[in-house]
Write an enzyme that holds these catalytic residues in place. Structure first.
Site, PDB file in Angstrom:
ATOM      1  N   ASN A  23     -18.042  81.061  -5.800  1.00 46.98           N
ATOM      2  CA  ASN A  23     -17.800  81.394  -7.060  1.00 46.98           C
ATOM      3  C   ASN A  23     -17.524  82.714  -7.499  1.00 46.98           C
ATOM      4  OD1 ASN A  23     -17.869  78.830  -7.632  1.00 46.98           O
ATOM      5  ND2 ASN A  23     -20.085  78.749  -8.422  1.00 46.98           N
ATOM      6  N   ARG A  94     -11.321  74.227 -12.180  1.00 48.90           N
ATOM      7  CA  ARG A  94     -11.086  74.802 -13.534  1.00 48.90           C
ATOM      8  C   ARG A  94     -11.238  76.391 -13.490  1.00 48.90           C
ATOM      9  NH1 ARG A  94     -12.962  72.395 -17.560  1.00 48.90           N
ATOM     10  NH2 ARG A  94     -14.027  74.136 -18.052  1.00 48.90           N
ATOM     11  N   CYS A 118     -14.517  67.387 -16.563  1.00 51.68           N
ATOM     12  CA  CYS A 118     -14.586  66.889 -15.311  1.00 51.68           C
ATOM     13  C   CYS A 118     -15.861  66.297 -15.137  1.00 51.68           C
ATOM     14  CB  CYS A 118     -14.593  68.320 -14.384  1.00 51.68           C
ATOM     15  SG  CYS A 118     -16.177  69.355 -14.491  1.00 51.68           S
ATOM     16  N   ARG A 123     -16.793  70.754 -20.509  1.00 54.93           N
ATOM     17  CA  ARG A 123     -16.451  72.100 -20.193  1.00 54.93           C
ATOM     18  C   ARG A 123     -15.234  72.644 -20.774  1.00 54.93           C
ATOM     19  NH1 ARG A 123     -17.123  72.367 -13.832  1.00 54.93           N
ATOM     20  NH2 ARG A 123     -17.577  74.744 -14.043  1.00 54.93           N
ATOM     21  N   PRO A 124     -15.337  72.826 -22.032  1.00 60.83           N
ATOM     22  CA  PRO A 124     -14.318  73.489 -22.726  1.00 60.83           C
ATOM     23  C   PRO A 124     -14.059  75.081 -22.221  1.00 60.83           C
ATOM     24  CG  PRO A 124     -16.114  73.385 -24.294  1.00 60.83           C
ATOM     25  CD  PRO A 124     -16.516  72.503 -23.041  1.00 60.83           C
ATOM     26  N   VAL A 125     -13.054  75.673 -22.901  1.00 61.30           N
ATOM     27  CA  VAL A 125     -12.647  77.119 -22.560  1.00 61.30           C
ATOM     28  C   VAL A 125     -12.834  77.937 -23.930  1.00 61.30           C
ATOM     29  CG1 VAL A 125     -11.681  76.690 -20.291  1.00 61.30           C
ATOM     30  CG2 VAL A 125     -10.128  76.396 -22.439  1.00 61.30           C
ATOM     31  N   ASP A 126     -13.254  77.359 -24.806  1.00 61.80           N
ATOM     32  CA  ASP A 126     -13.184  77.968 -26.099  1.00 61.80           C
ATOM     33  C   ASP A 126     -13.793  79.396 -26.199  1.00 61.80           C
ATOM     34  OD1 ASP A 126     -15.423  76.517 -25.822  1.00 61.80           O
ATOM     35  OD2 ASP A 126     -16.089  76.881 -27.762  1.00 61.80           O
ATOM     36  N   LEU A 127     -14.625  79.579 -25.385  1.00 64.28           N
ATOM     37  CA  LEU A 127     -15.427  80.999 -25.333  1.00 64.28           C
ATOM     38  C   LEU A 127     -14.407  82.134 -24.652  1.00 64.28           C
ATOM     39  CD1 LEU A 127     -18.969  80.156 -24.504  1.00 64.28           C
ATOM     40  CD2 LEU A 127     -18.044  80.383 -26.702  1.00 64.28           C
ATOM     41  N   ASP A 308     -26.420  74.745 -10.417  1.00 64.40           N
ATOM     42  CA  ASP A 308     -25.789  74.259  -9.101  1.00 64.40           C
ATOM     43  C   ASP A 308     -26.861  74.219  -8.109  1.00 64.40           C
ATOM     44  OD1 ASP A 308     -23.604  74.912 -10.322  1.00 64.40           O
ATOM     45  OD2 ASP A 308     -23.003  76.753  -9.495  1.00 64.40           O
ATOM     46  N   ILE A 330     -27.404  73.029 -18.658  1.00 62.25           N
ATOM     47  CA  ILE A 330     -26.207  73.700 -18.829  1.00 62.25           C
ATOM     48  C   ILE A 330     -25.051  72.848 -18.918  1.00 62.25           C
ATOM     49  CG2 ILE A 330     -24.507  75.246 -17.552  1.00 62.25           C
ATOM     50  CD1 ILE A 330     -27.219  76.496 -18.210  1.00 62.25           C
ATOM     51  N   ARG A 400     -15.122  71.802  -0.757  1.00 62.00           N
ATOM     52  CA  ARG A 400     -14.893  72.676  -1.577  1.00 62.00           C
ATOM     53  C   ARG A 400     -15.665  73.878  -1.721  1.00 62.00           C
ATOM     54  NH1 ARG A 400     -13.177  70.081  -7.392  1.00 62.00           N
ATOM     55  NH2 ARG A 400     -13.125  72.286  -7.779  1.00 62.00           N
TER      56      ARG A 400
HETATM   57  C1  EPZ Z   1     -19.571  78.641 -13.321  1.00 64.77           C
HETATM   58  O1  EPZ Z   1     -18.867  77.724 -14.186  1.00 64.77           O
HETATM   59  C2  EPZ Z   1     -19.496  78.065 -11.832  1.00 64.77           C
HETATM   60  N1  EPZ Z   1     -18.076  77.762 -11.379  1.00 64.77           N
HETATM   61  C3  EPZ Z   1     -20.496  76.679 -11.770  1.00 64.77           C
HETATM   62  O2  EPZ Z   1     -20.217  76.342 -10.467  1.00 64.77           O
HETATM   63  C4  EPZ Z   1     -21.862  76.869 -12.541  1.00 64.77           C
HETATM   64  O3  EPZ Z   1     -22.190  75.746 -12.720  1.00 64.77           O
HETATM   65  C5  EPZ Z   1     -21.366  77.443 -13.795  1.00 64.77           C
HETATM   66  O4  EPZ Z   1     -20.915  78.557 -13.886  1.00 64.77           O
HETATM   67  C6  EPZ Z   1     -22.911  77.525 -14.449  1.00 64.77           C
HETATM   68  O5  EPZ Z   1     -23.660  78.463 -13.548  1.00 64.77           O
HETATM   69  C7  EPZ Z   1     -17.435  79.073 -10.917  1.00 64.77           C
HETATM   70  O6  EPZ Z   1     -17.988  80.163 -10.987  1.00 64.77           O
HETATM   71  C8  EPZ Z   1     -16.209  78.884 -10.497  1.00 64.77           C
HETATM   72  P1  EPZ Z   1     -20.005  78.412 -17.645  1.00 64.77           P
HETATM   73  P2  EPZ Z   1     -18.271  78.042 -15.657  1.00 64.77           P
HETATM   74  O7  EPZ Z   1     -18.853  78.926 -18.357  1.00 64.77           O
HETATM   75  O8  EPZ Z   1     -17.913  79.507 -15.478  1.00 64.77           O
HETATM   76  C9  EPZ Z   1     -19.978  75.944 -21.756  1.00 64.77           C
HETATM   77  C10 EPZ Z   1     -20.389  74.806  -8.833  1.00 64.77           C
HETATM   78  O9  EPZ Z   1     -20.787  73.582  -8.386  1.00 64.77           O
HETATM   79  N2  EPZ Z   1     -18.848  76.474 -22.110  1.00 64.77           N
HETATM   80  O10 EPZ Z   1     -21.022  79.282 -17.654  1.00 64.77           O
HETATM   81  O11 EPZ Z   1     -17.089  76.952 -15.822  1.00 64.77           O
HETATM   82  C11 EPZ Z   1     -19.973  74.849 -20.516  1.00 64.77           C
HETATM   83  O12 EPZ Z   1     -19.157  73.693 -20.884  1.00 64.77           O
HETATM   84  C12 EPZ Z   1     -19.685  74.778 -10.242  1.00 64.77           C
HETATM   85  O13 EPZ Z   1     -19.933  75.523  -7.793  1.00 64.77           O
HETATM   86  C13 EPZ Z   1     -18.406  76.104 -23.435  1.00 64.77           C
HETATM   87  O14 EPZ Z   1     -18.719  75.384 -24.297  1.00 64.77           O
HETATM   88  O15 EPZ Z   1     -19.646  77.896 -16.238  1.00 64.77           O
HETATM   89  C14 EPZ Z   1     -21.173  74.809 -19.947  1.00 64.77           C
HETATM   90  O16 EPZ Z   1     -22.031  73.868 -20.684  1.00 64.77           O
HETATM   91  C15 EPZ Z   1     -19.669  73.894 -11.007  1.00 64.77           C
HETATM   92  N3  EPZ Z   1     -17.118  76.941 -23.749  1.00 64.77           N
HETATM   93  C16 EPZ Z   1     -21.559  76.290 -20.035  1.00 64.77           C
HETATM   94  O17 EPZ Z   1     -21.070  76.554 -21.149  1.00 64.77           O
HETATM   95  C17 EPZ Z   1     -16.550  77.717 -22.820  1.00 64.77           C
HETATM   96  O18 EPZ Z   1     -15.678  78.226 -23.111  1.00 64.77           O
HETATM   97  C18 EPZ Z   1     -21.761  77.097 -18.946  1.00 64.77           C
HETATM   98  O19 EPZ Z   1     -20.315  77.174 -18.490  1.00 64.77           O
HETATM   99  C19 EPZ Z   1     -17.267  77.939 -21.595  1.00 64.77           C
HETATM  100  C20 EPZ Z   1     -18.362  77.178 -21.393  1.00 64.77           C
END
Ligand code: EPZ
Length: 424
Positions: A23, A94, A118, A123-127, A308, A330, A400
């Site tokens: 990651n 993603r 997924c 897992r939206p990307v709004d932030l 994770d 999470i 992966r």
């Molecule tokens: C990273 O994902 C990791 N992936 C994930 O690892 C890990 O589970 C996750 O961080 C949490 O630690 C990578 O680094 C490539 P987040 P990321 O944005 O960045 C919500 C693995 O097994 N959210 O911190 O996508 C989201 O839905 C993977 O290696 C929004 O609502 O995670 C989640 O509930 C899986 N809007 C929470 O925040 C947004 O725009 C945390 O997600 C972004 C996130």
């Protein structure tokens, strides 16, 4: 399709080398888009997700050379010739969304497919998008793609995240390095992968302070240059292998791991009666004849217990003496391993985001499968302690995120092998 076959019941002894973090590497690679000079990453893990990110970068016009059998990646984006990250690649992974900030910051425009949900949640990307808008980007969502533009370049601003997001922090951190003026990220993620990205960006000439804390301040610069950066050790791979001797019994040293990367997790292991010791080369974990105590776990952003490692910890607690409560905070759908562990004889009840695990005396091998990476590896760990044979299907999930998993475990005495479906 391959499966992994595990014959349980062998105690484990030996050393497991910990690879560079998937990651971290997935966030570091897009940083190559920020400069026309080459970015070299050493200690890169050899994983299919890394190859997918390399393909994505190549599709944008960035040259990617894989040296020393994939250990070293040299990426050169003299120019970005295509600013569209296609759905076909983004849907596979993603982390592809991480090319948005760098492309926008460097050239003022980018089009990136929306990743979609997924197996572990929506897992939206709004932030990510909210943050880029704060830096002056105009965004338009059309036909499943984000069309982003900032014709006069991004400008620094205050971004307050309503919740902690690793990916959004990474995207904004990269984008802000080339924005005009100062950017402040509040409620930023504190994961070691963020600190690693900040170190790399600084080596490329970025001005960043506060990584690893809730507030990161970035002073934009006109241009970044090339650099060479070693990828930090993979804390999730580390935690996963720490659980192997905890489940199977024995003593294994994780070489290149450091306790501070997984402190909250290591504390829970010790509470469960597992010995964790720092060594000169890494971290040693042992369980001799003692049992496993039940513990309660709640996942949280770093420095909390990592989501994770939740599936893998559940595998351990299926064999604990007593009842453990695991709360996933999470992701909304991250218990797919529970029904599979139940097929191996575990007692688990899931209600919403809480799993209650009542320890059993033994697990029994079974054919199992899972729909994500960490769930899959939790079944391998359970298989190490189970009686008889466990066959884990859909091995592509493991590939992966775990490099040479079966080699690393069999070097410590595990009976584990990859079999092709035909031979199975
Ligand atoms: C990273 O994902 C990791 N992936 C994930 O690892 C890990 O589970 C996750 O961080 C949490 O630690 C990578 O680094 C490539 P987040 P990321 O944005 O960045 C919500 C693995 O097994 N959210 O911190 O996508 C989201 O839905 C993977 O290696 C929004 O609502 O995670 C989640 O509930 C899986 N809007 C929470 O925040 C947004 O725009 C945390 O997600 C972004 C996130």
């Amino acid at each position: 399709m391959d499966s992994i076959l595990v014959r349980g019941g062998q105690r484990l002894t030996g050393r497991i080398p910990i690879s560079g973090a998937k990651n971290a590497c997935l966030a570091l690679m897009p940083a190559a888009l920020l400069t026309e000079e080459p970015l070299t990453l050493t200690n890169a893990p050899r994983l299919s997700d890394i190859r997918t990110m390399a393909q994505l970068l190549e599709s944008l016009g960035c040259e990617v050379a894989s040296l020393q059998a994939g250990r070293v990646l040299v990426m050169g984006a003299e120019g970005i010739s295509n600013h569209v990250a296609d759905y076909d690649i983004v849907r596979k992974m993603r982390a592809s969304i991480l090319v948005l900030g760098p492309m926008l910051a460097r050239d003022g425009h980018a089009v990136v497919s929306l990743p979609g949900g997924c197996a572990i949640g929506a897992r939206p990307v709004d932030l990510h998008l909210m943050g880029l808008e704060r830096l002056g980007a105009t965004l338009d969502l059309r036909d499943g793609y984000v069309h982003a533009s900032a014709p006069n370049g991004l400008r620094g601003g205050l971004v307050e995240f309503p919740m902690v997001s690793v990916g959004a922090t990474e995207n904004l951190l990269m984008a802000a390095t080339l924005a005009k003026g100062t950017t402040v990220l509040r409620n930023a993620a504190r994961e070691p992968e963020i600190a690693d990205l900040a170190r790399c960006l600084r080596a490329m000439g970025a001005q960043i302070e506060g990584e690893g804390t809730e507030t990161i301040e970035i002073e934009g610069v006109d241009r970044l240059h090339g650099a060479t950066h070693p990828v930090v050790a993979d804390r999730i791979e580390l935690g996963t292998y720490m659980l192997a001797p905890a489940l199977a019994g024995g003593e294994v040293e994780m070489v290149g791991g450091r306790r501070e990367l997984v402190a909250a997790f290591a504390d829970k292991l010790e509470a469960a009666g597992i010995e964790v010791e720092d060594t000169a080369d890494g971290v040693k974990v042992s369980r001799q004849n003692g049992g496993i105590a039940a513990v309660d776990v709640e996942t949280a952003p770093f420095p909390g217990f990592p989501t994770d490692l939740q599936a893998q910890m559940m595998a351990l607690l299926t064999l604990a003496d007593g009842v453990s409560r695991l709360e996933e905070r999470i992701f909304e759908n991250r218990f797919m391993h529970a029904p599979e562990l139940i097929r191996m004889g575990a007692h688990i009840e899931v209600h919403g985001g809480v799993a209650t695990v009542t320890g059993v005396e033994r697990l029994r091998g079974a054919p199992v499968m899972a729909t994500d990476l960490r769930a899959s590896v939790s079944l391998i760990l359970a298989g190490l302690a189970a009686e008889g044979e466990t066959r884990v299907a859909r091995v592509y999930h493991l590939d992966r995120g775990y490099e040479r998993l079966e080699d690393k475990l069999s070097a410590c005495g595990a009976q584990i092998e990859r079999v092709s479906e035909r031979a199975a």
